[in-house]
Design a protein around this motif. Structure first.
Motif, mmCIF file in Angstrom:
data_model
loop_
_atom_site.group_PDB
_atom_site.id
_atom_site.type_symbol
_atom_site.label_atom_id
_atom_site.label_comp_id
_atom_site.label_asym_id
_atom_site.label_seq_id
_atom_site.Cartn_x
_atom_site.Cartn_y
_atom_site.Cartn_z
ATOM 1 N N GLN A 23 52.707 -30.495 12.593
ATOM 2 C CA GLN A 23 54.053 -29.925 12.540
ATOM 3 C C GLN A 23 54.638 -29.932 11.124
ATOM 4 O O GLN A 23 55.757 -29.478 10.919
ATOM 5 N N ARG A 109 60.353 -29.887 16.185
ATOM 6 C CA ARG A 109 59.694 -30.472 17.356
ATOM 7 C C ARG A 109 58.846 -31.697 17.007
ATOM 8 O O ARG A 109 58.194 -32.280 17.869
ATOM 9 N N LEU A 110 58.878 -32.126 15.768
ATOM 10 C CA LEU A 110 58.090 -33.251 15.283
ATOM 11 C C LEU A 110 58.604 -34.581 15.831
ATOM 12 O O LEU A 110 59.808 -34.783 15.980
ATOM 13 N N ASN A 111 57.704 -35.490 16.097
ATOM 14 C CA ASN A 111 58.043 -36.867 16.451
ATOM 15 C C ASN A 111 58.372 -37.593 15.142
ATOM 16 O O ASN A 111 57.502 -37.774 14.289
ATOM 17 N N VAL A 112 59.619 -38.008 14.977
ATOM 18 C CA VAL A 112 60.072 -38.609 13.724
ATOM 19 C C VAL A 112 59.349 -39.923 13.435
ATOM 20 O O VAL A 112 59.048 -40.231 12.284
ATOM 21 N N GLY A 113 59.046 -40.684 14.465
ATOM 22 C CA GLY A 113 58.289 -41.917 14.268
ATOM 23 C C GLY A 113 56.928 -41.651 13.655
ATOM 24 O O GLY A 113 56.482 -42.364 12.754
ATOM 25 N N ARG A 114 56.265 -40.614 14.139
ATOM 26 C CA ARG A 114 54.959 -40.222 13.581
ATOM 27 C C ARG A 114 55.106 -39.761 12.137
ATOM 28 O O ARG A 114 54.281 -40.080 11.285
#
Length: 178
Positions: A23, A109-114
């Motif tokens: 992403q 749509r990104l996972n912020v933790g990742r």
């Protein structure tokens, strides 16, 4: 290793990061002064043009300065990262050693933790490589200056060849070197 080899390795790290986090729309490594060291950006979805790396690096330097001052005023310790969330995604900036920053552009749509996990890992690796690249570049410039200038210039070039730059925190506060 030459500065070009280190910059190639920085680009490879950016490519690996983009492979691990699909992403990501782009990645940029710049000096804290706003000069581009390496970039890996693509055109964003839709009609928007891709970001100009030089402009993004300059804005990163300006945002870094403000974020650092805010962090210092709030008493939160050493600056590590800055996250901006806009309507279409994220801009994340991570300290990469004492003299460089990693800026990542990511979809909404990104996972912020990742993003933080992978961004911090990449910033640590890029920080080491960028420090080596900047030291190599300063060494080459120092050698050229020594052959053409007076003894004052030669002494300044010798000090720049050591690659000893004060930490980011000290440079940002304009404190004298200890």
């Amino acid at each position: 290793m030459s500065a070009e080899a280190e910059v190639r390795q920085v680009r490879q790290e950016l490519g690996r990061l983009r492979a691990h986090v699909p992403q990501l729309a782009g990645a940029l490594v710049a000096t804290v002064d706003g000069l581009v060291l390496a970039e890996d950006t693509a055109a964003p979805p839709g009609d928007a043009p891709p970001p100009e790396p030089e402009s993004l690096a300059a804005l990163t330097a300006a945002a870094l300065s403000v974020a650092y001052q805010m962090n210092e005023a709030a008493g939160r310790g050493t600056f590590r990262e800055l996250l901006i969330h806009g309507e279409r995604g994220y801009v994340a900036t991570y300290a990469a050693g004492a003299s460089a920053v990693l800026t990542l552009l990511a979809d909404d749509r990104l996972n912020v933790g990742r993003l933080h996990l992978e961004g911090r890992r990449c910033a640590a690796r890029v920080g080491e490589l960028a420090t080596q690249a900047l030291a190599s570049g300063e060494s080459a410039r120092g050698a050229d200056a020594r052959t053409a200038a007076d003894s004052r210039t030669a002494a300044a070039a010798a000090s720049s060849r050591t690659g000893a730059r004060p930490p980011l925190e000290r440079r940002r506060r304009n404190l004298p070197s200890s």
